[in-house]
Design a protein around this motif. Structure first.
Motif, PDB file in Angstrom:
ATOM      1  N   SER A 191      -7.009   3.115  -7.187  1.00 34.76           N
ATOM      2  CA  SER A 191      -6.024   3.439  -8.221  1.00 34.76           C
ATOM      3  C   SER A 191      -5.590   4.893  -8.109  1.00 34.76           C
ATOM      4  CB  SER A 191      -6.601   3.198  -9.618  1.00 34.76           C
ATOM      5  OG  SER A 191      -6.897   1.841  -9.804  1.00 34.76           O
ATOM      6  N   LEU A 192      -6.533   5.785  -7.857  1.00 31.57           N
ATOM      7  CA  LEU A 192      -6.207   7.203  -7.714  1.00 31.57           C
ATOM      8  C   LEU A 192      -5.335   7.448  -6.477  1.00 31.57           C
ATOM      9  CD1 LEU A 192      -9.585   8.909  -8.730  1.00 31.57           C
ATOM     10  CD2 LEU A 192      -7.453   8.840 -10.034  1.00 31.57           C
ATOM     11  N   LYS A 193      -5.650   6.750  -5.374  1.00 30.90           N
ATOM     12  CA  LYS A 193      -4.826   6.876  -4.165  1.00 30.90           C
ATOM     13  C   LYS A 193      -3.401   6.402  -4.441  1.00 30.90           C
ATOM     14  CE  LYS A 193      -8.376   6.307  -0.608  1.00 30.90           C
ATOM     15  NZ  LYS A 193      -8.889   5.407   0.446  1.00 30.90           N
ATOM     16  N   LEU A 194      -3.309   5.271  -5.117  1.00 32.76           N
ATOM     17  CA  LEU A 194      -1.997   4.725  -5.436  1.00 32.76           C
ATOM     18  C   LEU A 194      -1.214   5.669  -6.348  1.00 32.76           C
ATOM     19  CD1 LEU A 194      -0.046   2.366  -5.167  1.00 32.76           C
ATOM     20  CD2 LEU A 194      -1.188   1.297  -7.113  1.00 32.76           C
ATOM     21  N   LEU A 195      -1.891   6.222  -7.349  1.00 26.85           N
ATOM     22  CA  LEU A 195      -1.253   7.177  -8.256  1.00 26.85           C
ATOM     23  C   LEU A 195      -0.768   8.402  -7.480  1.00 26.85           C
ATOM     24  CD1 LEU A 195      -0.502   8.079 -11.116  1.00 26.85           C
ATOM     25  CD2 LEU A 195      -2.799   9.033 -11.330  1.00 26.85           C
TER      26      LEU A 195
ATOM     27  N   VAL B 113       3.599  11.699  -5.112  1.00 24.97           N
ATOM     28  CA  VAL B 113       4.209  12.333  -3.937  1.00 24.97           C
ATOM     29  C   VAL B 113       5.609  11.753  -3.708  1.00 24.97           C
ATOM     30  CG1 VAL B 113       4.068  12.530  -1.407  1.00 24.97           C
ATOM     31  CG2 VAL B 113       2.043  12.950  -2.808  1.00 24.97           C
ATOM     32  N   HIS B 114       5.715  10.443  -3.840  1.00 21.40           N
ATOM     33  CA  HIS B 114       7.013   9.802  -3.643  1.00 21.40           C
ATOM     34  C   HIS B 114       8.023  10.288  -4.692  1.00 21.40           C
ATOM     35  CE1 HIS B 114       9.761   6.853  -2.081  1.00 21.40           C
ATOM     36  NE2 HIS B 114       9.928   6.320  -3.278  1.00 21.40           N
ATOM     37  N   GLN B 115       7.564  10.461  -5.924  1.00 22.84           N
ATOM     38  CA  GLN B 115       8.449  10.953  -6.980  1.00 22.84           C
ATOM     39  C   GLN B 115       8.951  12.355  -6.650  1.00 22.84           C
ATOM     40  OE1 GLN B 115       6.778  11.033 -10.936  1.00 22.84           O
ATOM     41  NE2 GLN B 115       8.652  11.847 -11.833  1.00 22.84           N
ATOM     42  N   ILE B 116       8.078  13.214  -6.159  1.00 24.20           N
ATOM     43  CA  ILE B 116       8.476  14.579  -5.794  1.00 24.20           C
ATOM     44  C   ILE B 116       9.463  14.541  -4.624  1.00 24.20           C
ATOM     45  CG2 ILE B 116       7.628  16.754  -4.807  1.00 24.20           C
ATOM     46  CD1 ILE B 116       5.080  16.313  -6.522  1.00 24.20           C
ATOM     47  N   GLU B 117       9.218  13.650  -3.648  1.00 28.74           N
ATOM     48  CA  GLU B 117      10.156  13.509  -2.528  1.00 28.74           C
ATOM     49  C   GLU B 117      11.540  13.109  -3.033  1.00 28.74           C
ATOM     50  OE1 GLU B 117       8.257  10.563  -0.100  1.00 28.74           O
ATOM     51  OE2 GLU B 117       7.106  12.034   1.040  1.00 28.74           O
ATOM     52  N   LEU B 118      11.577  12.168  -3.960  1.00 22.54           N
ATOM     53  CA  LEU B 118      12.849  11.724  -4.525  1.00 22.54           C
ATOM     54  C   LEU B 118      13.542  12.856  -5.281  1.00 22.54           C
ATOM     55  CD1 LEU B 118      11.954   8.140  -5.785  1.00 22.54           C
ATOM     56  CD2 LEU B 118      13.423   8.736  -3.858  1.00 22.54           C
ATOM     57  N   GLU B 119      12.791  13.648  -6.011  1.00 16.55           N
ATOM     58  CA  GLU B 119      13.363  14.789  -6.731  1.00 16.55           C
ATOM     59  C   GLU B 119      13.952  15.803  -5.760  1.00 16.55           C
ATOM     60  OE1 GLU B 119      10.092  16.123  -9.148  1.00 16.55           O
ATOM     61  OE2 GLU B 119      10.365  14.508 -10.619  1.00 16.55           O
ATOM     62  N   MET B 120      13.244  16.035  -4.636  1.00 15.46           N
ATOM     63  CA  MET B 120      13.741  16.964  -3.623  1.00 15.46           C
ATOM     64  C   MET B 120      15.025  16.428  -2.976  1.00 15.46           C
ATOM     65  SD  MET B 120      10.055  18.028  -1.969  1.00 15.46           S
ATOM     66  CE  MET B 120      10.705  18.829  -0.540  1.00 15.46           C
ATOM     67  N   GLN B 121      15.042  15.125  -2.681  1.00 14.69           N
ATOM     68  CA  GLN B 121      16.234  14.520  -2.099  1.00 14.69           C
ATOM     69  C   GLN B 121      17.406  14.602  -3.075  1.00 14.69           C
ATOM     70  OE1 GLN B 121      14.908  10.577  -1.091  1.00 14.69           O
ATOM     71  NE2 GLN B 121      14.184  11.209   0.937  1.00 14.69           N
TER      72      GLN B 121
END
Length: 185
Positions: A38-42, A47-55
């Motif tokens: 669960s922690l890995k998935l979170l 990380v994916h959310q931050i990537e999307l924000e950067m994009q």
């Protein structure tokens, strides 16, 4: 139970079936999802959310640059002190700027798809025809002087330069009113 199922909407039935299937799958799982998974998935989701924000930030910056370029193009093309036209090989006007419309004495929107030849005086038709043929036959810039006018109504004397560019083989034409210069000669 059947009466209850009949009263449920399709969405509710689908949801209930999905929940039942999930329960069955969870029972069949060999090992339950542990806290580290669960922690890995979170972590991956964060990380994916931050990537999307950067994009998104990059897209916003690219959009700003495009808006600036559009304003610059508009000022350079639309409000230039000379007439700019894009012509097909038959002389049809594909695009033009405000000064170009003013030189022809018409509204800009009414000139798109009109034939430029219609605005060249009868006396200058042969000169313009030779000019247009040279432009489309070669790759070099050509120039000429013609009198614009229609219905025996002379508009002005102009100097024009044209060149064919691109895969679409369109003529980029610049036109300058030289009426004041012709009178001074």
């Amino acid at each position: 139970m059947n009466k209850e199922k009949r009263n449920l909407t399709d969405d509710q039935m689908l949801r209930r079936k999905a929940e039942e299937l999930l329960k069955q799958k969870q029972k069949k799982m060999v090992k339950p999802v542990i806290e580290t998974d669960s922690l890995k998935l979170l972590h991956e989701l964060q990380v994916h959310q931050i990537e999307l924000e950067m994009q998104n930030e990059e897209l916003c910056q690219a959009n700003e640059k495009a808006e600036t370029a559009l304003k610059k193009y508009t000022m350079l093309y639309d409000f230039a002190p000379m007439g700019y036209y894009t012509l097909d090989s038959d002389g049809s006007i594909c695009d033009l700027n405000f000064t170009g419309a003013e030189l022809l004495g018409e509204k800009r929107f009414s000139l798109v798809n009109a034939n430029f030849k219609l605005f060249v005086s009868e006396k200058s038709q042969s000169v313009f025809h030779k000019f247009l043929n040279k432009v489309f036959e070669g790759d070099a810039k050509e120039s000429c002087e013609v009198m614009l006018g229609y219905n025996d109504n002379p508009l002005c004397s102009v100097y024009m330069e044209g060149i064919v560019t691109g895969d679409e083989r369109k003529c980029l034409l610049s036109v300058v009113d030289i009426s004041g210069f012709v009178k001074q000669r």
